[in-house]
Structures are given as structure tokens and as C-alpha cells.
Motif scaffolding. Structure first.
Motif, PDB file in Angstrom:
ATOM      1  N   PRO A 165      23.202  54.380  27.558  1.00 21.60           N
ATOM      2  CA  PRO A 165      23.119  53.755  26.052  1.00 21.60           C
ATOM      3  C   PRO A 165      24.536  53.554  25.422  1.00 21.60           C
ATOM      4  N   HIS A 166      25.855  53.848  26.164  1.00 23.84           N
ATOM      5  CA  HIS A 166      26.934  53.706  25.431  1.00 23.84           C
ATOM      6  C   HIS A 166      27.210  51.947  25.917  1.00 23.84           C
ATOM      7  N   ARG A 167      26.359  51.252  25.550  1.00 26.67           N
ATOM      8  CA  ARG A 167      26.534  49.904  25.840  1.00 26.67           C
ATOM      9  C   ARG A 167      27.939  49.025  25.098  1.00 26.67           C
ATOM     10  N   GLY A 168      28.261  49.545  23.922  1.00 25.96           N
ATOM     11  CA  GLY A 168      29.251  49.077  23.276  1.00 25.96           C
ATOM     12  C   GLY A 168      30.687  49.214  24.147  1.00 25.96           C
ATOM     13  N   TRP A 169      30.700  50.488  24.449  1.00 22.73           N
ATOM     14  CA  TRP A 169      32.088  50.955  25.414  1.00 22.73           C
ATOM     15  C   TRP A 169      32.323  50.076  26.688  1.00 22.73           C
ATOM     16  N   ALA A 170      30.818  49.989  27.215  1.00 28.10           N
ATOM     17  CA  ALA A 170      30.904  49.128  28.487  1.00 28.10           C
ATOM     18  C   ALA A 170      31.244  47.817  28.576  1.00 28.10           C
ATOM     19  N   ILE A 171      30.781  47.161  27.295  1.00 27.87           N
ATOM     20  CA  ILE A 171      31.260  45.698  27.179  1.00 27.87           C
ATOM     21  C   ILE A 171      32.737  45.540  26.652  1.00 27.87           C
ATOM     22  N   ALA A 172      33.241  46.409  25.885  1.00 27.44           N
ATOM     23  CA  ALA A 172      34.596  46.487  25.329  1.00 27.44           C
ATOM     24  C   ALA A 172      35.596  46.849  26.506  1.00 27.44           C
ATOM     25  N   LEU A 173      35.247  47.732  27.376  1.00 31.20           N
ATOM     26  CA  LEU A 173      36.033  47.958  28.536  1.00 31.20           C
ATOM     27  C   LEU A 173      35.936  46.875  29.689  1.00 31.20           C
ATOM     28  N   GLY A 174      34.904  46.422  29.923  1.00 30.85           N
ATOM     29  CA  GLY A 174      34.685  45.365  30.940  1.00 30.85           C
ATOM     30  C   GLY A 174      35.425  44.061  30.470  1.00 30.85           C
ATOM     31  N   LEU A 175      35.512  43.566  29.179  1.00 34.31           N
ATOM     32  CA  LEU A 175      36.162  42.492  28.674  1.00 34.31           C
ATOM     33  C   LEU A 175      37.580  42.794  28.427  1.00 34.31           C
ATOM     34  N   GLY A 176      38.029  44.078  28.304  1.00 38.05           N
ATOM     35  CA  GLY A 176      39.452  44.357  28.297  1.00 38.05           C
ATOM     36  C   GLY A 176      40.128  44.310  29.778  1.00 38.05           C
ATOM     37  N   ALA A 177      39.372  44.888  30.696  1.00 35.70           N
ATOM     38  CA  ALA A 177      39.860  44.611  32.133  1.00 35.70           C
ATOM     39  C   ALA A 177      39.865  43.364  32.589  1.00 35.70           C
ATOM     40  N   ALA A 178      38.754  42.512  32.149  1.00 38.82           N
ATOM     41  CA  ALA A 178      39.071  41.156  32.513  1.00 38.82           C
ATOM     42  C   ALA A 178      39.947  40.207  31.918  1.00 38.82           C
ATOM     43  N   PHE A 179      40.319  40.918  30.695  1.00 44.05           N
ATOM     44  CA  PHE A 179      41.175  39.985  29.992  1.00 44.05           C
ATOM     45  C   PHE A 179      42.765  40.438  30.567  1.00 44.05           C
ATOM     46  N   VAL A 180      42.908  41.765  30.763  1.00 44.25           N
ATOM     47  CA  VAL A 180      44.356  42.072  31.262  1.00 44.25           C
ATOM     48  C   VAL A 180      44.517  41.904  32.554  1.00 44.25           C
ATOM     49  N   GLY A 181      43.302  41.860  33.385  1.00 45.71           N
ATOM     50  CA  GLY A 181      43.498  41.496  34.860  1.00 45.71           C
ATOM     51  C   GLY A 181      43.995  40.138  35.174  1.00 45.71           C
ATOM     52  N   PHE A 182      42.877  39.156  34.327  1.00 40.91           N
ATOM     53  CA  PHE A 182      43.203  37.843  34.417  1.00 40.91           C
ATOM     54  C   PHE A 182      44.659  37.314  33.920  1.00 40.91           C
ATOM     55  N   LEU A 183      44.985  37.707  32.791  1.00 42.95           N
ATOM     56  CA  LEU A 183      46.320  37.335  32.312  1.00 42.95           C
ATOM     57  C   LEU A 183      47.299  37.909  33.358  1.00 42.95           C
ATOM     58  N   PHE A 184      47.369  38.967  33.732  1.00 43.96           N
ATOM     59  CA  PHE A 184      48.653  39.481  34.658  1.00 43.96           C
ATOM     60  C   PHE A 184      48.414  38.747  35.944  1.00 43.96           C
TER      61      PHE A 184
END
Length: 705
Positions: free
Chosen positions: A144-163
Motif C-alpha cells: 500500500p506504500h505505493r508513493g514511497w516506492a515510486i519516489a525511491l525508485g525514481l530517486g535511485a534511477a536519477f542518482v544512479g544514472f547521473l553518477f
């Protein structure tokens, strides 16, 4: 770029930064996945944490390169000095290249060993998570914590791709080319984070098929990446190298490297096009224009396609979904593929199925409308690995009030007919029994079920209403009826009572008329009924007394059979004789004629003699004794009559004969001495018993008088 020690020092710092980012992203995603029980996110967290040895190895190698460059500078300075002319110092300079030797050893042993270690960890974790994903596939439920999953997934994608882009840019320099391994792994981190966010985003708009695929896809990625490391390790063993050239690390993924440096993909495509056409197409103005505008064209097209895909809705076979138009219920749809307006005009809602665990937390099962659901209205079910006994301790006992006593005070427990009249009782009292009352239901009307209560409260509301109906019905029954014969008959009545209570729920906000809970009751059972554990021993004593009574009854019946068989030969003949005796007693009471009584007695004697039992034997023995005594008395009578006749014939002779006979009988064992009366006799007698023998010492005991 000149490969001095400052360059390697800069690469070391960036490797340590990559190590911190990799561990930070992994720990944050791991904490979320454990709290939210997100299987795919937990697999991605393990993948991120397994990248830490790669960054650590790169930091160690670049730091050793820095030390080797410092050592080389010192060696060059020493070679330019005047002391280098002496042979002894020349040999000592060669021996001082310790950092260079250590660097070669690290490239020869440390980097391959770390590559194999990371590969083994990736394959092991991937296989472990793959088994876990397949195990939860059928019972999968999105967190049910869908918002956290989307936020953390996009955050990891952004930081990982940028680095990853930053590291791949540095890796274009010859001195920093080993950073491509870290950049590739960072690109993999970004890919998994983006996939996790997309899966939860698609599930928020419609089906959860992507999240289900990620349960298996993420472990497969780990296994494939570990296999790639092993393959590159084997190929590097046979790859020729120039003198002084260091091998590329085996943990550098070539597949993920394209994601870290997408410009290489464009270069490869351009080279392939030039090769096919035979001239340099990439230098034409058309190709350059498309190359500059490709992202400007593809990104809007991709967004439009993704937005258009939200118009497709898939309802699985066991579901029923509601189509909401601007937040208002528009219609219900059955399983299958449906078209709707794209989001945010219309979207689907499927009622969730929350299950409350023993720790009080809710876990959301597979959203379903047609699946069977179960409520424990009474006591929870017993453990399968423990015996089901009244005296055992049960978890979360639910007691129901019933009438005390049984339907009849004289009959044993559970042996009374349902319609038997109850005796009048004085005073007021109640009893309690615990019972397992499972309630099975399905969702009929999804909209009514959704309006009934919040997801976490629906089961509690239905359970409370069902408990009230069950309590009202069982309160009119006695403890004996609930524990025995009426248990199976009351199940249908309980089902109808629960259905009536459910139909009275969910009133309309305007008309205040009940619309029902939107569920269909399939079954209401009454299982595992037992009294409170403290009173169970009393019921056991009743059962024990009943068994003792049955044992004594059977024993006495056996004794009666043995007695009747021994007396009359058989039980049937004994009952016949007993009936004739009762008839004889009735005849005597009714003053029947003596002839009839005599005839009845003869009939009884005949039956007894025909039976051949102990009674017949006693009659035969009595008859034989009677005839013996009768003949003996007749013999005495005949003797007396003979003496009487002899006396009448010669009284003197008879008296003399009787006198002599008496003397003969008296003197038969006496000593008689006959003398003339003149001779004087001096007699000595030894009165000794002839039967007295010697005592234990052999002496005689004469008895003299």
C-alpha cells in the motif's frame, strides 16, 4: 591526460564517493522494502549493496596506482642523481619498486578474485530471490506504500544514472578507464530503480502485471550479470596483452556499459550504417539534424504512447473492478480487456483484501471479488500439529451464551430428542461455550462492498455483525444441544440469520434504506464446540461415568446370560420357563382349580427337564434322593412288620432271641473269662490303646488304671 598521481588520487576519491552512494541507495531501499514487504524492491536493494565491493576494489586499485606513480617519480629523480652511477645503488633502485609489484599483484589476483566473489554473490542471491518470487507469485499483493516506492525508485534511477554518466565521462580518459566498471553498475542501479517506479506507477493506473514480472525479472538480472562476470573472467585468461598493459576488470559489465554511455550506441549504429551504404552517412546534414532532434521527438512520442496505454484496462478472471470517472463511480466491469478514457479521466479501482496478522499489522492480499473469503466469527481454528482436546489451551477463545443444563435431567448428555420437553427450572442462570464459527463469503456488489467501510475495518464490521446474529441464535439453545445433536441442524439457521443482518447494513445516505453489504454468504459452520477449559474436566467425568455404567451393564448382562444358560440350557428357554412361572403365579392369585394348577406345574417341570440345565439336574437329584429315602423307609416298615409277627407267634422265644442278640452285640469286642466260682483269680489289666504309637524318642506311654 597525463597519468600522474594526482589523477589517480582524484579517481580514488570518486570511487569512494561511488561506494558511499551505492551503499546509501541500497540501505535506504532495503529499509523501505522490509517495512513495506516489497519483494522486488528488496531484490533491487540487494543488487545495489552488492555493488559496494566493486567500488571498494576500484578505490584500492586507483590508490595503488597513485602510490606507484609517486614511486615512479621518486625513481626517476633517483636515476637522475649522481648516486645512480654506483652499481650498488642501481640494484637498490630496482628493488625499491615495491608499489609497482603490488599493483601488478592486485591486477593479477585481487581484481579477478573480487570479480569471482561478486559474481558468486550475484548468482546466489539471484537464485534465492527467484525461488522466493515464484513462491509468492500466486499470493502476490502490491504494497500500500505505493508513493514511497515510486519516489525511491525514481530517486535511485536519477542518482544512479547521473553518477553513471559522470563516471563514464571520466572513463574516457586513459588513466580512468577502469571507472567504466563502476559506471556500468551504477547504470544497473538506475535501471532497477526506474523499473520499480514504473511498475508501481502502472499498478496505480491499472493492473499489477509489471510488479508481478519484476518478482522474477530482478533475480534473473542478478543471475545474468553474475554469469557475464564469469564469462569475461574466462575470456580474459586467453586474451593477449601488450607488455605493461593492465587487463580490464572482469566485473565490468559490457551490457550495462551501453546504458552508462548511450553515445557509444549511436556511434556503433552510425558505423554500421556507414558500412552498409559504403560512404560516411553520419557526416550528412540529414543525419546530423535527426541526431540533434531524436530525443526531442522520441520523448514526446513515448509520453503520448504511455498516456494512451492508460486507456486499456485488464481485469483478471477472479476480479471485478469499478470504473471511476473523475472520482465518481461510473460502472462495474467484468474480467477481460476493456477500453476506457485515459487517466486522469477514468481509472480502475479493485477492492483490496487486507489480512490482519498476529502482530496487528495489515497485509494486503490479492485484490479479488469472486474469490472465497473466510471470517472467524468464533474461536480461531486449532493448530494442525496439535491434538484437538477440550482441555488444551486455545488461542483467542470466543464464548457464546447458551442455556444451562440439558433437555432432560434424566437422560445422558446428548441423548435427548430435539423436540423433547424441558423440565421446569427454578432460578435464572446462563452457561457459556466456545465454538469455531467459520463464515465463507464472496463479494457480489463491488460498489456496495467498497462503500461499506475502509478496507481495514470491513472484516471487523462483518465479524461483529455475524457474532451478534450467532449469539442471538445460540442463546436460545442449551449447552447439551449445542455440544451434541443440534449442532449440524443450526448451521442453516445461522446462515439465514447472518444474511438478514448483512442485508440491514450500508444505508443509503439519502433515503436511509439499507442496501446490504454487497457480499453473499456461502457457509456458516459450527465446529470445535467445547466448554471453557476450566470446566472441561467436569464433562469428562460425565463421559467417564457413562462408560462405567455401560461397562457394568454389559458385565451384568453377560452374567445373566451365563446364569440363564447354566440354569435352563439357553436364554430363550429360560425366558419361556420364566413366563410359565409368572403364569402359574397369576393362576394361584386368581384361584384357579387345583387340576389346572397341577397341569401348569407339570408343564413347567417338563420344560425344565427338556432344557437339560442345572435346574433339570437338581430336579433329577431330588427325585433320586426321594426314591432312596422312600425305599429305605419301606425296608424298615417291612422289618418291623416281621418282628411283630414273630412276637405274636412266640413271645418268649422272641424276647430271648432279642436279649441274646443284644448281649452278642454288646460283648462282641469284650474278653470273657468263665470260672467255676471257687477258684480265686488275681487279674492284672494293662489298659493300653492299641492305636497309640511310640513318641518321637521311641518310649511307650502306658495308660494304667
Amino acid at each position: 591526460m597525463k597519468a600522474d598521481y594526482l589523477s589517480y588520487q582524484h579517481a580514488t576519491h570518486r570511487s569512494l564517493l561511488g561506494l558511499a552512494i551505492q551503499i546509501g541507495l541500497g540501505l535506504i531501499l532495503l529499509v523501505y522494502s522490509v517495512y513495506a514487504r516489497d519483494h522486488a524492491a528488496q531484490t533491487a536493494a540487494y543488487f545495489m549493496l552488492l555493488g559496494a565491493p566493486i567500488w571498494l576494489t576500484l578505490a584500492l586499485v586507483f590508490d595503488q596506482h597513485r602510490r606507484e606513480r609517486i614511486e615512479a617519480v621518486e625513481a626517476e629523480a633517483f636515476a637522475a642523481s649522481d648516486f645512480a652511477a654506483a652499481s650498488v645503488f642501481e640494484r637498490q633502485a630496482d628493488d625499491l619498486r615495491v608499489a609497482h609489484k603490488r599493483l601488478r599483484s592486485m591486477h593479477r589476483f585481487l581484481v579477478p578474485a573480487m570479480s569471482l566473489l561478486v559474481a558468486a554473490l550475484l548468482i546466489s542471491v539471484g537464485i534465492w530471490r527467484l525461488r522466493g518470487g515464484r513462491a509468492v507469485w500466486d499470493t502476490f499483493a502490491a504494497t500500500p506504500h505505493r508513493g514511497w516506492a515510486i519516489a525511491l525508485g525514481l530517486g535511485a534511477a536519477f542518482v544512479g544514472f547521473l553518477f553513471a554518466r559522470y563516471m563514464s565521462g571520466m572513463a574516457k580518459q586513459k588513466a580512468w578507464e577502469n571507472l567504466r566498471a563502476g559506471a556500468a553498475y551504477a547504470a544497473g542501479t538506475a535501471l532497477l530503480g526506474l523499473a520499480l517506479a514504473v511498475g508501481h506507477l502502472v499498478h496505480a493506473l491499472g493492473p499489477d502485471i509489471i510488479l508481478r514480472v519484476l518478482l522474477v525479472a530482478f533475480p534473473v538480472v542478478l543471475v545474468a550479470l553474475g554469469a557475464e562476470f564469469i564469462i569475461w573472467f574466462l575470456l580474459d585468461l586467453y586474451r593477449p596483452r601488450k607488455p605493461g598493459e593492465f587487463p580490464r576488470p572482469a566485473f565490468e559489465s559490457r551490457a550495462l556499459g551501453f546504458l552508462a554511455a548511450p553515445d557509444k550506441i549511436a556511434e556503433s549504429i552510425g558505423e554500421a550504417i556507414n558500412y552498409q551504404f559504403g560512404y560516411d552517412v553520419t557526416d550528412s546534414w540529414v543525419y546530423r539534424l535527426l541526431a540533434r532532434s531524436v530525443f526531442r521527438i522520441l520523448i514526446p512520442v513515448a509520453l503520448i504512447v504511455l498516456w494512451g496505454m492508460t486507456a486499456l484496462a485488464v481485469v483478471r478472471p477472479h476480479e471485478r473492478a469499478m470504473v471511476l470517472r473523475f472520482g465518481k463511480l461510473d460502472r462495474e466491469i467484468a474480467p477481460g480487456l476493456h477500453l476506457k478514457w485515459p487517466w486522469p479521466i477514468e481509472w480502475l479501482e479493485v477492492p483490496q483484501y487486507p489480512v490482519k496478522g498476529i502482530d496487528g499489522r495489515f497485509t494486503y492480499g490479492t485484490p479479488t471479488a469472486t474469490g472465497l473469503r473466510t471470517l472467524d466469527v468464533g474461536t480461531s481454528g486449532a493448530h494442525a500439529d496439535k491434538p484437538i482436546l477440550w482441555t488444551n489451551e486455545h488461542a483467542q477463545e470466543v464464548y457464546f451464551i447458551v442455556q444451562p443444563g440439558d433437555a432432560s435431567a434424566e437422560a445422558p448428555l446428548g441423548m435427548v430428542a430435539p423436540g423433547a420437553a424441558r423440565p421446569a427450572r427454578s432460578g435464572i442462570g446462563v452457561a457459556v461455550v466456545a465454538a469455531e464459527v467459520p463464515l465463507h463469503y464472496t463479494v457480489e456488489d463491488v460498489s456496495l462492498y467498497e462503500e461499506l467501510a475502509p478496507p481495514e475495518m470491513r472484516d471487523d464490521l462483518l465479524r461483529a455483525v455475524a457474532q451478534r446474529a450467532v449469539m442471538q441464535r445460540l442463546s436460545s439453545m442449551t449447552a447439551g444441544e449445542v455440544l451434541s445433536v443440534r449442532r449440524t441442524q443450526v448451521q442453516g439457521e445461522l446462515r439465514r440469520a447472518v444474511e438478514q443482518e448483512f442485508a440491514a447494513l450500508n444505508p443509503d445516505p439519502v433515503t436511509r434504506r439499507a442496501r446490504g453489504a454487497g457480499v453473499k454468504v456461502l457457509f456458516v459452520g459450527v465446529d470445535g464446540v467445547h466448554p471453557p477449559r476450566e470446566t472441561a474436566s467436569m464433562f469428562e467425568k460425565v463421559v467417564e461415568a457413562r462408560h462405567k455404567y455401560q461397562t457394568k451393564l454389559k458385565r451384568q448382562e453377560g452374567e445373566a446370560v451365563r446364569t440363564l444358560t447354566g440354569a435352563a440350557g439357553s436364554v430363550e428357554l429360560a425366558h419361556t420357563i420364566t413366563g410359565e412361572l409368572d403364569k402359574l403365579e397369576d393362576m394361584r392369585k386368581s384361584r384357579t382349580t387345583p387340576d389346572a394348577l397341577k397341569e401348569q406345574e407339570l408343564r413347567i417341570v417338563t420344560l425344565i427337564q427338556q432344557a437339560g440345565g442345572r435346574a433339570a439336574s437338581l430336579i433329577q437329584e431330588a427325585s433320586a434322593e426321594r426314591w432312596t429315602r422312600h425305599m429305605a423307609e419301606r425296608t424298615r416298615l417291612a422289618d418291623y412288620q416281621g418282628h411283630q409277627a414273630s412276637y405274636k407267634a412266640a413271645p418268649g422265644v422272641f424276647r430271648a432271641s432279642m436279649y441274646l442278640d443284644a448281649m452278642r452285640s454288646a460283648l462282641s469286642e469284650s474278653r470273657v473269662f468263665i470260672t467255676d466260682g471257687k477258684t480265686r483269680l488275681d487279674l492284672k489289666f494293662d489298659f493300653q490303646d492299641k492305636d497309640v504309637a511310640s513318641d518321637i524318642i521311641g518310649s511307650q506311654n502306658p495308660i494304667a488304671n
